[in-house]
Enzyme design. Sequence first.
Site, PDB file in Angstrom:
ATOM      1  N   ASP A  45       0.838  -1.197   0.000  1.00 38.57           N
ATOM      2  CA  ASP A  45       0.000   0.000   0.000  1.00 38.57           C
ATOM      3  C   ASP A  45       0.876   1.251   0.000  1.00 38.57           C
ATOM      4  O   ASP A  45       2.005   1.222   0.513  1.00 38.57           O
ATOM      5  CB  ASP A  45      -0.910   0.022   1.230  1.00 38.57           C
ATOM      6  N   TYR A  73       6.285  -8.761   8.292  1.00 32.58           N
ATOM      7  CA  TYR A  73       5.996  -7.339   8.474  1.00 32.58           C
ATOM      8  C   TYR A  73       6.242  -6.921   9.922  1.00 32.58           C
ATOM      9  O   TYR A  73       6.119  -7.726  10.843  1.00 32.58           O
ATOM     10  CB  TYR A  73       4.529  -7.027   8.149  1.00 32.58           C
ATOM     11  N   ASP A  87      -6.498   2.167   7.735  1.00 30.78           N
ATOM     12  CA  ASP A  87      -5.163   2.753   7.866  1.00 30.78           C
ATOM     13  C   ASP A  87      -5.327   4.264   7.872  1.00 30.78           C
ATOM     14  O   ASP A  87      -6.441   4.772   8.092  1.00 30.78           O
ATOM     15  CB  ASP A  87      -4.215   2.269   6.765  1.00 30.78           C
ATOM     16  N   ARG A 179      -3.989  -4.735   7.209  1.00 32.35           N
ATOM     17  CA  ARG A 179      -5.054  -3.804   7.608  1.00 32.35           C
ATOM     18  C   ARG A 179      -6.271  -4.551   8.137  1.00 32.35           C
ATOM     19  O   ARG A 179      -6.942  -4.104   9.066  1.00 32.35           O
ATOM     20  CB  ARG A 179      -5.461  -2.922   6.428  1.00 32.35           C
TER      21      ARG A 179
END
Length: 229
Positions: A45, A73, A87, A179
């Site tokens: 993203d 991550y 987000d 997310r």
Amino acid sequence: MSSQEKPYGAVFLVNKPYQWTSFDVVKKIRNALKIKKVGHAGTLDPLATGLLIVCAGKETKNIEGYQAQEKEYEGTIVLGKTTESFDLEKEIKEVAEPSHLTEEEIHHAAGRLTGDILQVPPMHSAIKKDGKRAYKAARKGIDVKLDPRPVRVLRFEITGIDLPEIHFRIACSKGTYIRSIARDMGEILGVGAYLSVLKRTAIGTFKLEDAWNLDSLVAKIKSEQHENL
């Protein structure tokens, strides 16, 4: 190109800059290489940073293989608030005060989101519904119902708790939306949540620490091309 020369192929590890799309990175490298066949192996993203694998020339045929590998991550989830996109792309909305939550409850929620789970992708995502990108409908205010999909979260480690912030490290399968993990954690805890920071640190055996700064990579590509003139 002579008959003895092999077709060009290269794999670049790039540290994607904040607010750049994955396609922005591909476009910049494509322009530097001056070839058309350039693509990335797994979208990040715009508000995420970290490892992006970019393939060029004959290496583009291996993109699916890179995409299929385990991803890692690091990031931060904010509890007590949420956004439409889960987000910082959309406006932050208050949900519930999270200060009463215990470390045990937070770790338990992470445990419930570990393993083989069903996950509903965010509406603001590139996933297709009826042949159209979901985010395009979402930006028009159209409610798109996305079906849950099986994903695997191999590890979900809480690395720090400083309410309302939770810091984490996750290893997961292809197609996992971090997310959505933030959203689901907020729902499990009953206070809402959104993802405020996300950095991809690994794809399979490829590590962020070995990735190029984008400007440095482009400068190197251009320098090598000039030397080959």
